[in-house]
Design a protein around this motif. Structure first.
Motif, mmCIF file in Angstrom:
data_model
loop_
_atom_site.group_PDB
_atom_site.id
_atom_site.type_symbol
_atom_site.label_atom_id
_atom_site.label_comp_id
_atom_site.label_asym_id
_atom_site.label_seq_id
_atom_site.Cartn_x
_atom_site.Cartn_y
_atom_site.Cartn_z
ATOM 1 N N LEU A 108 7.789 -3.924 -2.457
ATOM 2 C CA LEU A 108 7.169 -4.401 -1.222
ATOM 3 C C LEU A 108 7.779 -5.751 -0.851
ATOM 4 O O LEU A 108 7.853 -6.659 -1.679
ATOM 5 C CB LEU A 108 5.661 -4.535 -1.425
ATOM 6 N N GLN A 109 8.227 -5.871 0.383
ATOM 7 C CA GLN A 109 8.798 -7.121 0.879
ATOM 8 C C GLN A 109 7.726 -7.878 1.662
ATOM 9 O O GLN A 109 6.936 -7.263 2.376
ATOM 10 C CB GLN A 109 10.002 -6.835 1.793
ATOM 11 N N PRO A 110 7.676 -9.208 1.546
ATOM 12 C CA PRO A 110 6.655 -9.968 2.279
ATOM 13 C C PRO A 110 6.845 -9.837 3.796
ATOM 14 O O PRO A 110 7.932 -10.045 4.310
ATOM 15 C CB PRO A 110 6.886 -11.414 1.833
ATOM 16 N N THR A 111 5.770 -9.452 4.463
ATOM 17 C CA THR A 111 5.793 -9.264 5.911
ATOM 18 C C THR A 111 4.431 -9.635 6.475
ATOM 19 O O THR A 111 3.420 -9.073 6.051
ATOM 20 C CB THR A 111 6.076 -7.781 6.258
ATOM 21 N N PRO A 112 4.373 -10.568 7.435
ATOM 22 C CA PRO A 112 3.074 -10.942 8.004
ATOM 23 C C PRO A 112 2.536 -9.864 8.952
ATOM 24 O O PRO A 112 3.304 -9.115 9.550
ATOM 25 C CB PRO A 112 3.391 -12.221 8.781
#
Length: 87
Positions: free
Chosen positions: A71-75
């Motif tokens: 999982l990549q950080p994404t707002p």
């Protein structure tokens, strides 16, 4: 088949399988897969926009974990949860 090609094929299959699972199990506005040559992460990438949720639901996290995706950080934006995961 070389190890690199086999890994690429396996990663593509994992990302596509997870995309199908997300389409079937959670309310999504968009689910796409992107090959490494077009991805900013240089890997098979799953992009999704989840509707009607605050944060990423446990069921989605489970699907990502089962597939071994990162999982990549994404707002979140505009009431939707954006999700990016890589193989």
């Amino acid at each position: 088949m070389s190890k690199t090609v086999r890994c690429t094929v396996e990663n593509r299959q994992r990302v596509r399988r997870t995309a199908r699972a997300l389409r079937e199990t959670v309310p999504t506005a968009l689910v796409e897969t992107t090959p490494p040559v077009r991805s900013e992460y240089d890997a098979w990438t799953l992009d999704a926009v989840l509707r009607e949720t605050d944060g990423i639901p446990p069921g989605v996290l489970r699907e990502l974990a089962l597939a071994g995706l990162t999982l990549q950080p994404t707002p979140s934006q505009a009431g939707h949860q954006y999700l990016i995961a890589t193989a």
